[in-house]
Design an enzyme around this catalytic site. Structure first.
Site, short mmCIF file in Angstrom:
data_model
loop_
_atom_site.label_atom_id
_atom_site.label_comp_id
_atom_site.label_asym_id
_atom_site.label_seq_id
_atom_site.Cartn_x
_atom_site.Cartn_y
_atom_site.Cartn_z
N SER A 1 0.82 -1.21 0.00
CA SER A 1 0.00 0.00 0.00
C SER A 1 0.86 1.26 0.00
O SER A 1 1.64 1.49 -0.90
CB SER A 1 -0.96 -0.04 1.19
N ASP B 1 -2.48 6.30 -3.26
CA ASP B 1 -1.32 5.66 -2.64
C ASP B 1 -0.86 4.53 -3.56
O ASP B 1 -1.37 4.37 -4.67
CB ASP B 1 -1.65 5.15 -1.24
N ASP C 1 -1.19 1.34 -3.85
CA ASP C 1 -2.09 0.32 -4.41
C ASP C 1 -3.45 0.89 -4.74
O ASP C 1 -4.36 0.16 -5.14
CB ASP C 1 -2.21 -0.88 -3.47
N ASP D 1 -6.01 2.06 -3.09
CA ASP D 1 -7.25 1.81 -2.36
C ASP D 1 -7.70 3.05 -1.58
O ASP D 1 -8.70 3.02 -0.88
CB ASP D 1 -7.14 0.60 -1.44
#
Length: 444
Positions: A102, A239, A241, A243
């Site tokens: 992440s 960010d 990833d 999400d």
């Protein structure tokens, strides 16, 4: 022994804490647990990753672990976490694996697991998977070994899903998107353009090493400058990833997850889509969000810190919107997890449909100054039962009244107690937090 799974999967320094051997064993155990729960068919798993360098190594290990346990693998390549969650359901897979840390720095990596339908695994299943790491196994041979296929149109499927969830075209909007040199570097600019916006992409050139490096949602300064430089209507920062997302208005002011939730809550309330007229947030959301929702007769339910707790409340109660101050926002009608691209599309759609600027929309919420002090303690339990701490908190709460808030929260991983105070003025919040921090320190 500490539990292997944290609130967001298994995470650690790649090739030291999170080794390929662990990744292989974890994936194999997950496949065996799923097969034990449903013997009606051969398990199918989808596997995606963010672009950090260690993802290539860990992807190979995860695929080997899954196939060695008899699961077939659909390899997605580099995609955002919410894309993997969506494709678990769209491809009717039994398991999803996302390899990402992440927003963490490049040397870290992680493994997130999704159940059928793209939902996070229950704690009990995670415990079974962890217990299975030490269990003796019999591996399949011959045709029992899993097979691997690449899904060439995985990104296109996800983009089409996002477009179908965007209620209004974005024509006339100019947006700068900071992709954090991460998993959204292709998908985010592409979907925003296809939705009708003029897009200026920055930090969208991942090389395996530069993910989250002085960019993205944790480092929005470059985005703020780019929005002003390009006279854009807004900026979006993801960010690594994707999400989560945070936004920047046309003047370069940061719009955080709480303000984004306020904007979306009002939009859903207007169309009758805000189930039970309720928003779900964590205890760390700003008091300004509480006050704004109260002013518009919207209920606010709070959970413990962590997007998994928001997700649990959304699923249990059937609510339509929830999230965190950090920019994890969940719209369960369209996604089973936080989706930064979906969130950004919904915000921009609101701007386009109302003709209002992001600053005007976000003005529904007045973000109160918030001070957080981390207090090292010898005994967190002693602080929790201290009469002196209880009395000090009561005194500060009485002084602040409805215009302020106090929250004391023990760290889950360190000998710390986090003291958070919100007040109409920063100096007031700082003075109260410092005062409470002294009492907490003495109580331990």
């Amino acid at each position: 022994m500490a539990r292997l799974f944290g609130t967001d999967g298994v995470r650690g320094l790649a090739n030291e804490e999170l080794t390929p051997e662990l990744a292989l064993s974890l994936a194999a155990s997950a496949a065996r647990v799923l097969a034990a729960h449903d013997r009606s068919h051969r398990p199918v798993a989808v596997v995606g990753r963010d672009p950090r360098a260690s993802g290539e190594m860990l992807e190979a290990a995860v695929v080997a672990g899954l196939t060695s346990a008899g699961a077939d693998v659909l390899r997605l390549g580099v995609l955002p976490t919410p894309a993997v969650a969506y494709l678990v359901g769209a491809l009717e897979a039994d398991l999803g694996v996302m390899i990402s840390a992440s927003h963490n720095p490049m040397p870290d990596n992680g493994i997130k697991l999704f159940a059928a339908g793209g939902h996070k695994l229950p704690d009990g299943i995670e415990d079974e998977i962890e217990a299975g790491l030490a269990a003796p196994v019999t591996r399949p041979t011959g045709i029992g070994v899993g097979r691997v296929k690449d899904v060439a149109d995985a990104g296109d499927r996800y983009i089409q899903h996002l477009l179908s969830a965007t209620p209004h075209p974005l024509a006339g909007l100019r947006v700068v998107v900071d992709c954090a040199n991460g998993a959204s570097s292709f998908a985010a600019p592409e979907v925003y353009r296809k939705a009708g916006a003029e897009v200026i992409a920055i930090h969208a050139d991942p090389d395996g090493v530069n993910i989250n490096e002085h960019c993205g949602s944790n480092h929005p300064d470059a985005l703020r400058a780019a929005v002003v430089e390009h006279s854009a209507d807004l900026g979006i920062a993801h960010d690594g990833d994707a999400d989560r997302c945070v936004a920047v208005d046309a003047s370069g002011e940061l719009i955080d997850g709480d303000q984004i939730m306020a904007v979306l809550a009002l939009a859903l309330a207007e169309t009758g889509e805000l189930t039970k007229n309720t928003l779900v947030a964590t205890v760390m959301s700003n008091l300004g969000l509480h006050l704004a929702m109260r002013a518009h007769d919207i209920n606010l339910v709070t959970t413990a810190v962590g997007d998994r707790y928001v997700l649990e409340e959304l699923r249990a109660s059937g609510f339509a919107l929830g999230g965190e101050q950090s920019g994890h926002v969940v719209l369960p009608a369209y996604a089973t997890t936080g989706d930064g691209l979906l969130t950004a599309l919904r915000v921009m759609s609101r701007m386009a449909s109302t003709g209002k600027s992001l600053a005007d929309l976000a003005a529904v919420m007045n973000r109160l100054p918030q001070v957080l002090v981390n207090v090292p303690v010898a005994d967190k339990a002693a602080v929790a039962v201290s009469a002196a701490v209880r009395d000090a908190v009561g005194a500060v709460e009485a002084e602040l009244g409805e215009e302020g808030r106090v929250l004391l929260r023990p760290s889950g991983t360190e000998q710390l107690v986090r003291v958070m105070v919100e007040a109409p003025a920063h100096d007031t919040a700082q003075a109260a937090a410092d005062r409470l921090a002294g009492v907490v320190s003495s109580a331990s």
